[in-house]
Design a protein around this motif. Structure first.
Motif, PDB file in Angstrom:
ATOM      1  N   VAL A  59       0.838  -1.201   0.000  1.00 22.32           N
ATOM      2  CA  VAL A  59       0.000   0.000   0.000  1.00 22.32           C
ATOM      3  C   VAL A  59       0.878   1.259   0.000  1.00 22.32           C
ATOM      4  CG1 VAL A  59      -1.752   1.272   1.292  1.00 22.32           C
ATOM      5  CG2 VAL A  59      -1.785  -1.222   1.254  1.00 22.32           C
ATOM      6  N   PRO A  60       0.610   2.208  -0.921  1.00 21.20           N
ATOM      7  CA  PRO A  60       1.385   3.450  -0.908  1.00 21.20           C
ATOM      8  C   PRO A  60       1.067   4.284   0.335  1.00 21.20           C
ATOM      9  CG  PRO A  60      -0.004   3.287  -2.885  1.00 21.20           C
ATOM     10  CD  PRO A  60      -0.404   2.163  -2.004  1.00 21.20           C
ATOM     11  N   VAL A  61       2.076   4.921   0.867  1.00 22.61           N
ATOM     12  CA  VAL A  61       1.893   5.709   2.091  1.00 22.61           C
ATOM     13  C   VAL A  61       2.428   7.130   1.867  1.00 22.61           C
ATOM     14  CG1 VAL A  61       2.543   5.997   4.520  1.00 22.61           C
ATOM     15  CG2 VAL A  61       2.003   3.720   3.629  1.00 22.61           C
ATOM     16  N   LEU A  62       1.612   8.128   2.226  1.00 21.88           N
ATOM     17  CA  LEU A  62       2.018   9.527   2.203  1.00 21.88           C
ATOM     18  C   LEU A  62       2.085  10.012   3.653  1.00 21.88           C
ATOM     19  CD1 LEU A  62       2.431  12.366   0.889  1.00 21.88           C
ATOM     20  CD2 LEU A  62      -0.060  12.578   0.874  1.00 21.88           C
ATOM     21  N   MET A  63       3.240  10.548   4.023  1.00 17.24           N
ATOM     22  CA  MET A  63       3.370  10.995   5.412  1.00 17.24           C
ATOM     23  C   MET A  63       3.383  12.509   5.488  1.00 17.24           C
ATOM     24  SD  MET A  63       6.063   9.967   8.379  1.00 17.24           S
ATOM     25  CE  MET A  63       5.076   8.605   9.011  1.00 17.24           C
ATOM     26  N   LEU A  64       2.648  13.024   6.490  1.00 11.27           N
ATOM     27  CA  LEU A  64       2.620  14.456   6.742  1.00 11.27           C
ATOM     28  C   LEU A  64       3.341  14.748   8.054  1.00 11.27           C
ATOM     29  CD1 LEU A  64      -1.168  15.131   6.068  1.00 11.27           C
ATOM     30  CD2 LEU A  64       0.737  15.544   4.511  1.00 11.27           C
ATOM     31  N   THR A  65       3.998  15.904   8.081  1.00  9.42           N
ATOM     32  CA  THR A  65       4.569  16.280   9.367  1.00  9.42           C
ATOM     33  C   THR A  65       4.598  17.793   9.498  1.00  9.42           C
ATOM     34  OG1 THR A  65       6.471  16.201  10.809  1.00  9.42           O
ATOM     35  CG2 THR A  65       6.920  16.206   8.477  1.00  9.42           C
ATOM     36  N   ALA A  66       4.432  18.245  10.756  1.00 11.15           N
ATOM     37  CA  ALA A  66       4.540  19.672  11.030  1.00 11.15           C
ATOM     38  C   ALA A  66       5.936  20.028  11.511  1.00 11.15           C
ATOM     39  CB  ALA A  66       3.505  20.076  12.072  1.00 11.15           C
ATOM     40  N   LYS A  67       6.757  18.998  11.736  1.00 11.80           N
ATOM     41  CA  LYS A  67       8.090  19.288  12.269  1.00 11.80           C
ATOM     42  C   LYS A  67       9.070  19.612  11.151  1.00 11.80           C
ATOM     43  CE  LYS A  67       9.344  16.603  15.822  1.00 11.80           C
ATOM     44  NZ  LYS A  67       9.474  15.284  16.495  1.00 11.80           N
ATOM     45  N   GLY A  68       8.988  18.801  10.076  1.00  9.81           N
ATOM     46  CA  GLY A  68       9.728  19.133   8.864  1.00  9.81           C
ATOM     47  C   GLY A  68      11.228  19.202   9.021  1.00  9.81           C
ATOM     48  N   GLN A  69      11.783  18.312   9.813  1.00  4.53           N
ATOM     49  CA  GLN A  69      13.241  18.293   9.895  1.00  4.53           C
ATOM     50  C   GLN A  69      13.787  17.166   9.050  1.00  4.53           C
ATOM     51  OE1 GLN A  69      13.453  18.101  14.159  1.00  4.53           O
ATOM     52  NE2 GLN A  69      14.309  20.160  14.286  1.00  4.53           N
ATOM     53  N   GLY A  70      14.999  17.344   8.560  1.00  7.87           N
ATOM     54  CA  GLY A  70      15.612  16.366   7.669  1.00  7.87           C
ATOM     55  C   GLY A  70      15.686  14.989   8.295  1.00  7.87           C
ATOM     56  N   ARG A  71      15.933  14.989   9.615  1.00  5.92           N
ATOM     57  CA  ARG A  71      16.058  13.715  10.313  1.00  5.92           C
ATOM     58  C   ARG A  71      14.775  12.900  10.185  1.00  5.92           C
ATOM     59  NH1 ARG A  71      18.190  16.101  14.793  1.00  5.92           N
ATOM     60  NH2 ARG A  71      16.183  16.086  15.829  1.00  5.92           N
ATOM     61  N   ASP A  72      13.643  13.585  10.324  1.00  4.51           N
ATOM     62  CA  ASP A  72      12.349  12.899  10.281  1.00  4.51           C
ATOM     63  C   ASP A  72      12.099  12.319   8.883  1.00  4.51           C
ATOM     64  OD1 ASP A  72      11.781  13.548  12.918  1.00  4.51           O
ATOM     65  OD2 ASP A  72      11.028  15.527  12.330  1.00  4.51           O
ATOM     66  N   ARG A  73      12.513  13.096   7.845  1.00  2.00           N
ATOM     67  CA  ARG A  73      12.321  12.609   6.464  1.00  2.00           C
ATOM     68  C   ARG A  73      13.092  11.307   6.243  1.00  2.00           C
ATOM     69  NH1 ARG A  73      11.058  15.034   1.422  1.00  2.00           N
ATOM     70  NH2 ARG A  73      10.767  17.051   2.396  1.00  2.00           N
ATOM     71  N   GLU A  74      14.357  11.285   6.701  1.00  2.39           N
ATOM     72  CA  GLU A  74      15.159  10.063   6.524  1.00  2.39           C
ATOM     73  C   GLU A  74      14.514   8.885   7.222  1.00  2.39           C
ATOM     74  OE1 GLU A  74      19.153  10.776   7.839  1.00  2.39           O
ATOM     75  OE2 GLU A  74      19.255  12.595   6.601  1.00  2.39           O
ATOM     76  N   ALA A  75      14.070   9.115   8.464  1.00  2.00           N
ATOM     77  CA  ALA A  75      13.461   8.033   9.227  1.00  2.00           C
ATOM     78  C   ALA A  75      12.217   7.526   8.511  1.00  2.00           C
ATOM     79  CB  ALA A  75      13.113   8.521  10.640  1.00  2.00           C
ATOM     80  N   ALA A  76      11.463   8.473   7.966  1.00  2.00           N
ATOM     81  CA  ALA A  76      10.234   8.094   7.271  1.00  2.00           C
ATOM     82  C   ALA A  76      10.529   7.250   6.034  1.00  2.00           C
ATOM     83  CB  ALA A  76       9.465   9.358   6.880  1.00  2.00           C
ATOM     84  N   GLU A  77      11.558   7.677   5.266  1.00  2.00           N
ATOM     85  CA  GLU A  77      11.895   6.918   4.047  1.00  2.00           C
ATOM     86  C   GLU A  77      12.378   5.523   4.398  1.00  2.00           C
ATOM     87  OE1 GLU A  77      14.472   9.622   2.048  1.00  2.00           O
ATOM     88  OE2 GLU A  77      12.790  10.785   1.251  1.00  2.00           O
ATOM     89  N   GLN A  78      13.151   5.409   5.497  1.00  2.00           N
ATOM     90  CA  GLN A  78      13.622   4.077   5.905  1.00  2.00           C
ATOM     91  C   GLN A  78      12.472   3.188   6.321  1.00  2.00           C
ATOM     92  OE1 GLN A  78      16.627   4.395   8.866  1.00  2.00           O
ATOM     93  NE2 GLN A  78      18.204   5.026   7.410  1.00  2.00           N
ATOM     94  N   ALA A  79      11.451   3.814   6.922  1.00  2.00           N
ATOM     95  CA  ALA A  79      10.319   3.016   7.383  1.00  2.00           C
ATOM     96  C   ALA A  79       9.452   2.547   6.201  1.00  2.00           C
ATOM     97  CB  ALA A  79       9.482   3.821   8.371  1.00  2.00           C
ATOM     98  N   GLY A  80       9.685   3.150   5.006  1.00  2.00           N
ATOM     99  CA  GLY A  80       8.930   2.700   3.838  1.00  2.00           C
ATOM    100  C   GLY A  80       7.853   3.669   3.393  1.00  2.00           C
ATOM    101  N   VAL A  81       8.014   4.927   3.766  1.00  2.00           N
ATOM    102  CA  VAL A  81       7.068   5.954   3.323  1.00  2.00           C
ATOM    103  C   VAL A  81       7.361   6.276   1.868  1.00  2.00           C
ATOM    104  CG1 VAL A  81       6.460   8.377   3.581  1.00  2.00           C
ATOM    105  CG2 VAL A  81       6.699   6.921   5.605  1.00  2.00           C
TER     106      VAL A  81
END
Lengths: 895, 122
Positions: free
Chosen positions: B77-99
């Motif tokens: 299933v495709p996943v789109l993640m939203l965040t209000a924090k918007g830090q680079g660290r969070d993006r990397e973690a999200a991509e690793q998790a499969g976002v």
């Protein structure tokens, strides 16, 4: 000249000395010491080296043995000019260790050994007896000279009773002025000044007689020289061995004589005075010896055959009809004798009381340091010792017959005290010197001296039988007192000097090499030998001792007196930054106190007394370890390194802590910024999305209104967030302006309840209050306090999950503080969350969203801190409960 | 056939905005207010797209994504993640998790729509 006039003159002179001494004591006691401690007085006080021996005896010596008398002046001159570095070292050590006598110095150097103190005391007392006898003899002789001049055969007491009167008078004078102060380090200013006056009198008298002889009798210096050349004195041959021996023994005596030690180190002990004396004292000696030969020559020439050359100083002027000059000469001789006896007996009495009486007394009464009046015992023992010393001198005078030449009696004493020299010098310069070595050396030297010189001096048959002299004890030939080990035909004095000092030194060195010093001994050895390297080095060894300051004070009072002791303790307490009179008994303080007490009762006794208080007579393992650090320098050096290392460690730790704090702050700041970002972006997201939707148009009016309200609400939320952030920033900076005033607490709670009712107005809350208890006035910033109350009540309204929510408000007042509790009946806050609810953005995320940014309680905490109060979560109240406390009357902070 | 989207977002106003945008584009949008039970909902409903907020009450959006990817039935299933924090660290973690796609709040509605369409077109 009438004899009664002579006695009257003597009494008047003594009374004058009393007055001088009394005035000096008064000045000193009022703190006006000034010139009482000056290089001049110091040098003059050193002149007690010149006793009746150099006044009367030197002339006799010159008449009998020619120029040999000069050796007695050359020895001290050489020491003062050439060896004053040793004297300086003695002075510095004396000051540092508060040495009270030469026995104390030796005892202190070798680990505060009382045995050594006793040995040196015995040597000093025994060696002093012929010397004191010499003074008694000279005064008695001089009285005799005047008595024979008394025309009507005035009933003159016989010689022995004259000597008793003289001895008794001297004892009285010494007791009166020598034992008024207890602390020998407090200095006998009166005595010292009296001695200085006597030094002037004896010099003036000798010079006056000399000038009379050269210019009055001989007819000028040229004439005098011719007469000297013609006299028998010029024919005396110089004996190099005896000269060297005599110079040496005189030099040794000037260091080791108890009275010289007393004036040189105990009474004054300032290096700069010593520097001046190093040339001034030899000058004084030179002046004293200037006219000896002329007087001796003229005496031999003018006086009848068989008259005692020791009395030429008196008989020559008398024979020439110069009664006044003879009187002056008599007073000069009297001065020489009295000053010597006074200082000698003070010095010996100090030794006897500190090293013999006190230790015995302390042993007999182990708790005496605390209970008895130590001062009384010390002073009494000193007075008795003075009487005893003079009695011994008198006994020697009687035993020896009172007829021996003055100079030969003096030399016996010189060789006796010289026995201390090897141990003294070794102790100052050789760290390997040990107590056992010192005891063996001293005892050996003393025994050899007593056997070969002292006992024989009493005359054959008096102490040693004639048979012992001729065949040796029990017929052992090589043990004959004046031919030891078969060395025959030697001058008895030189024989005794060489054997006693050689065996003394050998015993001292050999035993020192084969014994190992104890810990205190090693520390003291280092402190003495390296006295110039470590100015602060001193008695150590209380590092681990536990002393009750009060017990120490009680003991110190008994020794120093109440006021002095209190002053010492108060000064230390002040230095430690404490109030009152009881400082902490730090090792430094106890060591300093020991030094101070040592100034009164001697090192060994002070050590023993402190041991009783500290409760530890021996040195602990820790101290042994400390001593193992070999030298004082190493200890000092390593202590320095240690402190540097500690400082570095401290700096590093501070840096690390600062860094950790900065890192933590940085992390906190990042987290905070991230939180703010989230809190700002969230309402922005709704606002942006709905404003885009609205811009696209094409919506039914009710939807437009709905979305418009959402945008409005989110904009409000955004504003409130920014307000909270600014508020928090101001509160945290402490730059908040408080608007203080009296307010009724009940009204404040009313205001808060009214304001909070806008939060979730649909919920019906039951509020429990006790109005009478709320009816009190607090002085605070009312608006800020209400802000806190609103926050707490709103939180209850938002989060209380009870079906029928209730809020109970309880007010209590106690000890100038007010507490207000807010407790609801919900499920409360879980324990693990209670710790973080006051942190910024700590909104508990599983709670119902209530529109706050999570800054409320953080702001409450800051507000209460600014109001001098607190806010905290009250666990165990059934629901969520918070307690606010604040001062009843908040004072304005000083700007 | 209408595309079905599961939206997991705790802010009701934001959820309503996204619902409006996607609904107007023809998507069928279901919403959840927290991450608890989100993975089960995905398995049960088999949505065509999951939109998940990073900061959720109960459990993090990352945990939800990991749970979806861990289940073979839902891992595609495709996943789109939203965040209000918007830090680079969070993006990397999200991509690793499969976002599949990562968006920072606030977003423009056009971007949101474009991202959703791109993910649904796969």
């Amino acid at each position: 000249m009438p004899f009664d006039l002579l006695v009257l003159s003597c009494l008047a002179y003594v009374a004058f000395l009393f007055a001088v001494a009394f005035v000096a004591e008064r000045r000193a006691s009022m703190g006006r010491i000034g010139w009482l401690r000056s290089p001049l007085i110091y040098t003059l006080s050193l002149s007690i080296y010149c006793t009746a021996w150099t006044f009367y005896g030197a002339v006799g010596y010159a008449a009998r043995s020619g120029l040999e008398f000069v050796t007695i002046y050359l020895g001290p001159t050489l020491v003062f000019v050439g060896w004053w570095l040793l004297l300086r070292k003695l002075v510095v050590i004396g000051r540092q260790q508060r040495v009270t006598s030469i026995a104390d110095l030796i005892s202190s150097r070798f680990g505060k050994s009382n045995l050594l103190g006793v040995v040196v005391t015995v040597i000093a007392v025994v060696a002093a007896t012929p010397y004191i006898a010499l003074q008694l003899q000279s005064v008695t002789l001089s009285f005799g000279v005047f008595a024979s001049e008394t025309p009507e055969g005035w009933a003159l007491p016989d010689r022995d009773s004259t000597a008793i009167w003289v001895a008794g008078g001297l004892a009285l004078f010494t007791i009166l002025f020598g034992t008024r102060n207890l602390d020998a380090k407090e200095q006998h200013h009166g005595v010292v000044l009296a001695i200085a006056v006597e030094a002037v009198v004896k010099l003036a008298a000798l010079l006056a007689v000399g000038i009379f002889v050269v210019w009055g009798l001989a007819g000028g210096p040229g004439e005098m020289m011719a007469r000297i050349d013609a006299s028998a004195i010029a024919d005396w041959e110089l004996m190099p061995g005896r000269w060297a021996g005599l110079i040496f023994v005189a030099g040794a005596a000037v260091i080791c004589l108890p009275r010289m030690f007393q004036v040189m180190i105990v009474e004054d002990g300032e290096e700069r005075h010593m520097a001046r004396a190093s040339w001034a004292f030899p000058l004084y000696l030179m002046l004293m010896s200037l006219f000896i030969v002329p007087i001796a020559v003229m005496g031999l020439e003018r006086m009848p055959e068989g008259s005692n050359p020791d009395m030429f100083m008196l008989t020559l002027p008398l024979a020439e009809g110069q009664g006044a000059l003879a009187m002056l000469a008599f007073l000069g001789g009297f001065s020489s004798a009295t000053s010597m006896v006074i200082v000698e007996s003070i010095a010996l009495a100090t030794m006897v009381s500190n090293h013999v009486v006190m230790p015995i007394w302390l042993r007999l009464r182990p708790k005496a340091a605390m209970s008895g009046d130590v001062r009384r015992i010390v002073i009494l023992s000193r007075r008795l010792a003075i009487v005893a010393v003079l009695t011994l001198g008198y006994l020697y005078y009687r035993l020896s017959g009172g007829s021996t030449a003055l100079a030969s009696i003096g030399l016996i004493a010189f060789v006796g005290v010289a026995q201390v020299l090897p141990v003294l010098v070794g102790g100052l310069y050789w760290r390997g010197a040990t107590r056992a070595g010192a005891v063996v050396g001293l005892v050996t030297g003393f025994v050899v001296w007593a056997y070969t010189l002292y006992l024989p001096s009493l005359g054959p048959g008096a102490a040693l039988s004639v048979a012992v002299f001729e065949q040796g004890p029990a017929g052992i030939g090589w043990l004959r007192p004046q031919a030891l080990f078969g060395v025959e035909g030697m001058d008895p004095l030189l024989h005794a000097l060489i054997w006693s000092l050689a065996l003394n030194t050998a015993g001292f060195c050999v035993v020192s090499l084969f014994t190992f010093p104890g810990p205190v001994e090693r520390m003291q050895g280092a402190a003495f030998v390296n006295v110039f390297d470590t100015e602060t080095a001193g008695p150590q060894g209380w590092a681990r001792g536990r002393a009750e300051p009060e017990a120490l004070l009680v003991m110190t009072q008994r020794i120093l007196g109440k006021e002095a002791a209190l002053a010492v303790f108060a000064a230390e307490a002040r230095a430690q930054g404490k109030e009152g009179y009881l400082p902490d008994a730090t090792p430094d303080f106890v060591a300093g106190l020991e030094r101070r007490l040592a100034g009164s009762v001697g090192a060994a006794t002070a050590h023993a007394m402190i041991s009783q208080i500290v409760g530890r007579a021996t040195v602990s393992v820790e101290d042994l370890m400390a001593v193992a650090n070999e030298t004082a320098q190493i200890m000092e050096y390593s202590a320095e390194l240690e402190s540097q290392r500690e400082e570095l460690t401290r700096t590093a730790r501070q840096l690390r802590e600062a860094n950790e704090k900065l890192t933590q702050l940085s992390v906190q700041k990042d987290a905070f910024l991230s939180q703010i970002s989230h809190e700002l972006r969230t309402p922005m997201t709704s606002i942006r999305a709905f404003s885009e939707i609205l811009t696209e148009g094409d919506l039914p009016p009710e939807m437009v209104a709905h979305y418009g309200r959402i945008i409005h609400d989110e904009a409000i939320r955004l504003t409130r967030l920014l307000d909270d952030l600014l508020d928090l920033s101001v509160l945290e900076n402490g730059s908040v302006q408080l608007n203080l005033g009296l307010a009724n607490l009940q009204q404040l709670i009313d205001r808060a309840l009214a304001a909070a009712s806008h939060t979730r107005p649909e919920r019906i809350f039951i509020i429990h209050r006790d109005l009478p208890s709320e009816n009190l006035f607090v002085r605070t910033d009312a608006d800020r306090l209400v802000q806190v109350f609103i926050n707490l009540i709103s939180n209850a309204r938002k989060y209380c999950d009870a079906a029928a929510p209730e809020l109970k408000i309880t007010v209590r007042q106690r000890a100038g503080r007010v507490s207000v509790d807010f407790a609801d009946n919900g499920s409360g806050i879980p324990k693990e969350s209670q710790a973080i609810i006051f942190e910024k953005f700590a909104r508990l995320t599983d709670q119902t969203r209530a529109g706050g940014a999570g800054l409320g309680l953080a702001i409450c905490r800051e507000v209460m801190a600014n109001l001098g109060g607190t806010i905290g979560y009250l666990p165990g109240q059934g629901g969520a409960a918070f307690r606010v406390t604040l001062p009843l009357r908040l004072e304005q902070k000083a700007a | 056939m209408a595309r079905r989207v599961l939206l997991i977002e705790d802010e009701p106003n934001i959820a309503e905005a996204i619902w409006f945008i996607l609904n107007r584009d023809g998507c069928q949008v279901a919403t959840l207010a927290d991450g608890l039970g989100a993975a089960e909902a995905v398995r049960a409903d088999r949505p065509d797209l999951v939109i998940v907020d990073l900061m959720l009450p109960g459990c993090s959006g990352l945990d939800v994504v990991k749970a979806i990817r861990a289940d073979p039935a839902t891992e595609a299933v495709p996943v789109l993640m939203l965040t209000a924090k918007g830090q680079g660290r969070d993006r990397e973690a999200a991509e690793q998790a499969g976002v599949d796609r990562f968006m920072t709040k606030p977003f423009s509605n056009a971007d949101m729509l474009a991202s959703v369409r791109a993910l649904l077109a796969r």
